[in-house]
Design an enzyme around this catalytic site. Structure first.
Site, mmCIF file in Angstrom:
data_model
loop_
_atom_site.group_PDB
_atom_site.id
_atom_site.type_symbol
_atom_site.label_atom_id
_atom_site.label_comp_id
_atom_site.label_asym_id
_atom_site.label_seq_id
_atom_site.Cartn_x
_atom_site.Cartn_y
_atom_site.Cartn_z
ATOM 1 N N TYR A 22 -27.907 25.537 14.465
ATOM 2 C CA TYR A 22 -26.751 25.733 15.334
ATOM 3 C C TYR A 22 -25.662 24.694 15.098
ATOM 4 O O TYR A 22 -24.987 24.279 16.039
ATOM 5 C CB TYR A 22 -27.182 25.738 16.820
ATOM 6 N N TYR A 154 -32.754 36.236 25.301
ATOM 7 C CA TYR A 154 -32.668 35.669 23.956
ATOM 8 C C TYR A 154 -33.930 36.087 23.201
ATOM 9 O O TYR A 154 -35.038 35.903 23.707
ATOM 10 C CB TYR A 154 -32.567 34.136 24.001
ATOM 11 N N ASP A 255 -41.429 39.964 25.087
ATOM 12 C CA ASP A 255 -41.271 38.842 24.161
ATOM 13 C C ASP A 255 -41.792 37.597 24.867
ATOM 14 O O ASP A 255 -41.115 37.027 25.724
ATOM 15 C CB ASP A 255 -39.780 38.701 23.796
ATOM 16 N N LYS A 284 -44.314 30.374 18.715
ATOM 17 C CA LYS A 284 -44.139 28.993 19.169
ATOM 18 C C LYS A 284 -45.437 28.214 19.391
ATOM 19 O O LYS A 284 -45.937 27.580 18.472
ATOM 20 C CB LYS A 284 -43.282 28.983 20.454
#
Ligand code: PMP
Length: 439
Positions: A22, A154, A255, A284
């Site tokens: 980012y 997201y 998700d 993750k």
């Protein structure tokens, strides 16, 4: 061994050549150079703000639930390294992947029976979406190609996941009109404990009904919208989604890349609602941050639909699919998680976060403070610009803690092994960061 390089030289090369997440190229901010990490501590190669060791309040973007350099996970990695670190997954298979898939099926909701291993969260979302679209195509409904989600979500940075991220506030808003146009419901009303709003539930149901002919799936982050703003919602909305999807013939994807493996106080956030999705993404924390790994799980119905259709295979097969090293560490990590009272530890962290963050609530510039499981967030009244963001980060570092505030949030998702003293350090640093962002 390569020639040793000074921290200054490494950082100069970093600035010249390394693109960070980012960020622009070259980067505007100087990253901290981490030399090593153990337990919940990051050791810096050169001190920042006079501090050379930081308590990690981020779990390396929410993955390192058991901290760094964990003897059990190190041992699993070493043992696997001695056997093979990688072997292709097409035509070959191996014990760590088989064990991991079986374990994932055992610990996730019962209808999920099949596991597609992927190499990152975003790729697992791509796979989940491909599964849903292909399922409908295979069963003779090729018009069902769109996705529905709620605002504020997201799901990753690759193309299909980007199309279901928040279309306005998120990082991908500049691509509106280029990305596939999906169907967006309003953001679910906030509050984990709040009663579901019947008007919202009705609108959600009506939207799904109206678009059912073109919808392949509804995809949401259950219970917590994470990178979209650390917002919690009632599990009741997940039950409402399940009902509407069943009624109108739409698949449901959860998700759980951020929420999976205990983060919200349940092993998977879907358990708060007692709802099973048709497809589930995990990632993750699956390897506690050791290696990159994710998975998309699906029901037998979805797998059968795909495998009996016009192209009776799922045309997806990343080079590093089922990586033995990653799957071996994931197995050890899940066994480790289930070997102690992780739920008690997450509850302890929840209580510590509530206690420590209460000091932030009355501060000027603080809109609210919220905690769920091992997630604590201070919501500011206005977004942080670059200068206030830097001030907040510096304040955290001065307090010996690594945080990475974003947008209007100072938050933590600490490792589950964070002790009470370190937890108090994290909450004090968050309060100091909130203060510094306003001064
Ligand atoms: N989904 C959710 C809910 C996430 O939080 C993230 C990562 N922040 C992703 C997907 C993407 O995962 P990855 O960064 O591993 O591609």
């Amino acid at each position: 061994m390569p020639e040793p390089m000074s921290p200054a030289r490494l950082l100069e090369l970093d600035r010249q050549h390394v693109w960070h997440p980012y960020g622009p190229m070259p980067g505007r901010q100087r990253p901290l150079l981490v030399e090593s990490a153990a337990g919940v501590r990051l050791r810096l190669a050169e001190p920042a703000e006079g501090v050379s060791e930081l308590v990690d309040g981020m779990s390396s973007w929410w993955s390192a639930i058991h901290g760094y350099n964990h003897p059990v996970l190190n041992e699993a990695a070493h043992a696997q390294l001695g056997r093979m670190s990688h072997v292709m997954f097409g035509g070959l298979t191996h014990e760590p992947a088989i064990r991991l898939a079986t374990k994932l099926v055992e610990i996730t909701p019962e209808p999920l029976q099949h596991v597609f291993l992927a190499d990152s969260g975003s790729v697992s979302v791509e796979v989940a979406i491909k599964m849903c679209l292909q399922y409908w195509r295979s069963v003779g409904k090729p018009a069902k190609q769109r996705l529905l989600t709620w605002r504020g979500g997201y799901h990753g940075d690759t193309w299909q996941p980007m199309s279901v991220c928040d279309p306005d506030g998120g990082m991908h808003s500049m691509w509106q009109g280029v990305l596939q146009q999906q169907v967006f419901a309003e953001q679910p009303p906030a509050g984990f404990d709040a009663e579901p709003d019947p008007a919202y539930v009705r609108e959600l149901g009506e939207l799904i009904a109206r678009h059912a002919h073109e919808l392949a799936a509804v995809i949401v982050e259950p219970v917590v919208q994470n990178a979209g703003g650390m917002r919690f919602h009632s599990p009741g909305y997940l039950r409402a989604l399940r009902r509407a999807c069943d009624e109108h013939g739409v698949l449901l994807v959860f998700d759980e890349i951020a929420t999976g493996f205990g983060r919200t106080g349940a092993l998977f956030a879907a358990e708060h609602a007692d709802v099973a999705p048709d497809v589930l993404c995990v990632g993750k924390a699956i390897t506690s941050g050791y290696l990159t790994l994710a998975a998309a799980l699906c029901t037998s119905e979805v797998a059968r639909g795909i495998s009996e259709g016009e192209l009776p295979v799922l045309a997806h097969g990343p080079t590093f699919m089922g990586n033995p090293l990653a799957t071996a560490v994931a197995c050890a990590n899940i066994d480790l998680l289930l070997s102690y009272d992780w739920q008690g530890e997450v509850k302890r962290i929840e209580a510590g976060l509530r206690d420590g963050l209460s000091a932030a609530a009355p501060l000027p510039g603080v809109a609210s403070v919220r905690v769920l499981g091992a997630i604590g967030a201070i919501q500011l009244e206005r977004p942080l610009d670059e200068a206030r963001m830097a001030a907040a980060s510096r304040a955290a570092i001065r307090n010996g803690v690594w945080l990475r505030p974003f947008r209007d949030l100072i938050y933590t998702m600490p490792p589950y092994i964070t002790g009470d003293d370190d937890l108090a350090r994290i909450t004090s640093a968050m309060v100091a960061a909130a203060r510094a962002s306003e001064s």
